[in-house]
Design an enzyme around this catalytic site. Structure first.
Site, short mmCIF file in Angstrom:
data_model
loop_
_atom_site.label_atom_id
_atom_site.label_comp_id
_atom_site.label_asym_id
_atom_site.label_seq_id
_atom_site.Cartn_x
_atom_site.Cartn_y
_atom_site.Cartn_z
N GLY A 46 -12.18 -3.31 3.02
CA GLY A 46 -10.76 -2.99 3.03
C GLY A 46 -10.35 -2.06 4.16
N LYS B 291 1.74 3.76 18.10
CA LYS B 291 1.78 5.17 17.68
C LYS B 291 1.88 6.11 18.88
CE LYS B 291 -0.91 4.13 13.55
NZ LYS B 291 -2.29 3.98 13.05
N THR C 167 0.83 -1.21 0.00
CA THR C 167 0.00 0.00 0.00
C THR C 167 0.87 1.25 0.00
OG1 THR C 167 -1.66 -1.20 1.23
CG2 THR C 167 -1.86 1.20 1.23
N GLU D 261 7.81 10.05 9.65
CA GLU D 261 6.56 10.82 9.71
C GLU D 261 5.32 9.96 9.42
OE1 GLU D 261 6.04 14.26 10.53
OE2 GLU D 261 4.11 13.26 10.67
N GLU E 72 -7.90 -5.48 8.22
CA GLU E 72 -7.11 -6.55 7.62
C GLU E 72 -7.73 -7.91 7.93
OE1 GLU E 72 -3.01 -6.24 7.87
OE2 GLU E 72 -3.02 -4.06 7.68
N1 LIG Z 1 -1.18 0.89 4.88
C1 LIG Z 1 -1.19 2.09 5.44
O1 LIG Z 1 -2.08 2.91 5.17
C2 LIG Z 1 -0.08 2.49 6.37
C3 LIG Z 1 -0.16 3.73 7.01
C4 LIG Z 1 0.88 4.13 7.85
C5 LIG Z 1 1.95 3.29 8.06
N2 LIG Z 1 1.98 2.06 7.44
C6 LIG Z 1 3.15 1.23 7.68
O2 LIG Z 1 3.86 1.10 6.44
C7 LIG Z 1 4.49 -0.18 6.38
C8 LIG Z 1 4.01 -0.91 5.12
O3 LIG Z 1 2.62 -1.08 5.20
P1 LIG Z 1 1.74 -1.50 3.93
O4 LIG Z 1 0.32 -1.33 4.34
O5 LIG Z 1 2.23 -0.82 2.71
O6 LIG Z 1 2.07 -3.06 3.88
P2 LIG Z 1 1.71 -4.11 2.73
O7 LIG Z 1 0.71 -3.53 1.80
O8 LIG Z 1 1.44 -5.39 3.41
O9 LIG Z 1 3.10 -4.22 1.92
C9 LIG Z 1 4.24 -4.82 2.46
C10 LIG Z 1 5.30 -4.91 1.39
O10 LIG Z 1 6.46 -5.49 1.95
C11 LIG Z 1 6.93 -6.52 1.06
N3 LIG Z 1 7.64 -7.52 1.86
C12 LIG Z 1 7.14 -8.36 2.81
N4 LIG Z 1 8.12 -9.15 3.29
C13 LIG Z 1 9.25 -8.80 2.63
C14 LIG Z 1 10.59 -9.25 2.65
N5 LIG Z 1 10.97 -10.24 3.48
N6 LIG Z 1 11.47 -8.67 1.81
C15 LIG Z 1 11.11 -7.68 0.98
N7 LIG Z 1 9.85 -7.19 0.91
C16 LIG Z 1 8.94 -7.77 1.72
C17 LIG Z 1 5.70 -7.07 0.39
O11 LIG Z 1 6.09 -7.68 -0.83
P3 LIG Z 1 5.02 -8.28 -1.86
O12 LIG Z 1 4.27 -7.09 -2.42
O13 LIG Z 1 5.83 -8.95 -2.90
O14 LIG Z 1 4.14 -9.20 -1.08
C18 LIG Z 1 4.89 -5.79 0.18
O15 LIG Z 1 5.27 -5.16 -1.01
C19 LIG Z 1 4.13 -0.89 7.68
O16 LIG Z 1 5.14 -0.67 8.62
C20 LIG Z 1 2.85 -0.19 8.12
O17 LIG Z 1 2.64 -0.23 9.52
C21 LIG Z 1 0.99 1.65 6.61
#
Ligand SMILES: NC(=O)c1ccc[n+]([C@@H]2O[C@H](COP(=O)([O-])OP(=O)(O)OC[C@H]3O[C@@H](n4cnc5c(N)ncnc54)[C@H](OP(=O)(O)O)[C@@H]3O)[C@@H](O)[C@H]2O)c1
Length: 429
Positions: free
Chosen positions: A188, A206, A15, A130, A191
């Site tokens: 969505g 947080k 995401t 941030e 999770e």
């Molecule tokens: N989602 C939000 O709105 C949001 C808001 C604020 C902060 N965050 C933070 O941002 C971070 C990412 O969140 P997200 O929602 O973007 O997560 P996500 O959609 O689950 O994406 C995670 C990514 O990490 C990759 N990944 C997982 N294991 C890996 C590994 N061993 N080596 C390399 N890449 C790996 C996955 O690869 P694949 O795509 O190939 O599976 C995917 O691209 C987290 O720390 C979350 O707490 C998220």
């Protein structure tokens, strides 16, 4: 002055990572200080997974740790997630290689922030996060930079959009937690495994980070008192409404003479209060400063666009060579985190009792509370169809948590009380 191109390596293309790729593809002229930021290398779990943005021209790394340490990048952006595992290993590798790090990972910063700050500062590179708190709403910069001239005394806010969405829906539709959670997953907003969100742990990560930034101590997630929203019943939402309150998952922290308290609880907030009026997946935060008074910020706490914008703002800070300590003070000068025991909390409370429908019940409850030293502020008895017993609900004046727990134990033992009374706190801010 010649323009420099900063080569950005991004690990995690989900995401947030996907959002960042899109952002920089749409805004190829993103050059906040004249220099350009260009993503040149990426890492994710699956190379073949379809992505919204073409990554075929970028260098691919199977291993995020190798990407982090690579000489092909100038800045490492960690968007994998998780407090340990590859995210932590990659951030450490980047810092050890002397590369600035930008991350959105609240779990990592809340649980290992102090040691990572020490590492970053020992090699003289920034570690910025941030997007880790309130997504696109700049709470971290607000505390780390804008509030340093004041002494922050307390923070309270809604830091988890999933919980706020669920509580708002439960109230609007009069539905139970499980039903609404299922809908939230389909839409969505939640999770497949919602534990981190509905269990209050995400909000606790947080608020632990914000407490560190506000009070100049190291983050101490282990000291947070955490209660999620799984136990919030539609009945409590309806009864709280009758008393003039909404239920919100409130993450709060305050500094007292005893130390720092960090808490996440479903709490009552009076109608008209900005936190009560914050609905859906929106986040909101009150900051209370000794000189400034109260500041209120509200905005998106998640999602590809807002979070990518926050990551891009951190990349811009790296390019401007903005240098501040990772938290409020250099890692070696952070104050020890002295946690306040939960029993020392003093505050107002909501108690809901299920009692037998017979004479003398109210007298028995009032006498028990008086004996324990709990003073009642308001009282409501309302027949509810199909409920086992009759609910009576009361709010208290400010009372110590230890006194309240003792009173609840004694109320539970009354012959007319059918189950352990339900306690919800009333938000202080
Ligand atoms: N989602 C939000 O709105 C949001 C808001 C604020 C902060 N965050 C933070 O941002 C971070 C990412 O969140 P997200 O929602 O973007 O997560 P996500 O959609 O689950 O994406 C995670 C990514 O990490 C990759 N990944 C997982 N294991 C890996 C590994 N061993 N080596 C390399 N890449 C790996 C996955 O690869 P694949 O795509 O190939 O599976 C995917 O691209 C987290 O720390 C979350 O707490 C998220």
């Amino acid at each position: 002055m010649s323009e420099k191109t900063w080569r950005i390596g991004v690990a995690g293309l989900g995401t947030v990572g996907g959002g960042l790729l899109e952002f920089l593809a749409e805004q190829a002229d993103f050059a906040p200080v004249g220099d350009r930021a260009v993503i040149t290398a990426v890492s994710a779990r699956s190379r073949s997974r379809a992505r919204k943005t073409d990554i075929s021209t970028l260098a691919w790394f199977d291993d995020p740790v190798a990407l982090a340490a690579s000489a092909e990048i100038d800045v490492f952006v960690e968007l994998i997630g998780g407090s340990d595992g590859p995210a932590k290993a990659a951030v450490e590798a980047a810092l050890k290689a002397g590369k600035p790090v930008v991350t959105a990972n609240k779990a990592l910063i809340a649980e290992h922030g102090a040691e990572l700050a020490a590492l970053a500062e020992s090699v003289g590179v920034p570690l910025l996060f941030e997007a880790a708190v309130m997504g696109g709403t700049p709470a971290v910069k607000m505390l780390r930079e804008a509030m340093v001239g004041d002494e922050v005394t307390a923070l309270a806010g809604i830091l988890n959009g999933t919980c706020n969405f669920i509580l708002s829906e439960m109230e609007a539709k009069g539905r139970g937690f499980r039903d609404v959670l299922t809908d939230a997953q389909a839409l969505g907003y939640a999770e497949a495994d919602p534990t981190m969100d509905v269990g209050g742990f995400d909000a606790a990560h947080k608020i632990s980070i914000l407490a560190a930034l506000a009070f100049g101590c190291a983050p101490n997630y282990a000291a947070a008192e955490v209660e999620g929203i799984e136990g919030v019943e539609a009945l409590d939402i309806a009864l709280a409404k009758d008393l003039g309150y909404r239920i919100r998952l409130i993450a709060s922290t305050e500094k007292t003479d005893d130390g720092v308290a960090v808490r996440v609880h479903p709490s009552l907030v009076a109608f008209g209060h900005p936190l009560a009026e914050t609905r859906g997946a929106t986040n909101a935060l009150f900051i209370e400063g000794r000189r400034i008074g109260r500041i209120f910020i509200q905005g998106p706490g998640a999602g590809a666009g807002p979070t990518a914008a926050a990551v891009a703002a951190d990349i811009a800070d790296v390019m401007t060579a903005a240098s501040r300590p990772v938290f409020q003070a250099p890692a070696g000068k952070l104050k020890p985190f002295v946690a306040v025991a939960p029993t020392r909390r003093v505050g107002k409370a909501y108690l809901r009792l299920m009692v037998k429908d017979q004479a003398g019940v109210i007298a028995a409850v009032s006498e028990t509370l008086a004996e324990c030293g709990v003073s009642i502020d308001s009282f409501l008895q309302k027949p509810v169809e199909d409920a086992a017993g009759v609910p009576i609900v009361l709010t208290t004046h400010a009372v110590a948590e230890s006194v309240l727990t003792d009173a609840i134990d004694r109320l539970e033992r009354l012959e007319v009380v059918l189950e352990r009374p339900r306690l919800l706190r009333i938000a202080r801010i």
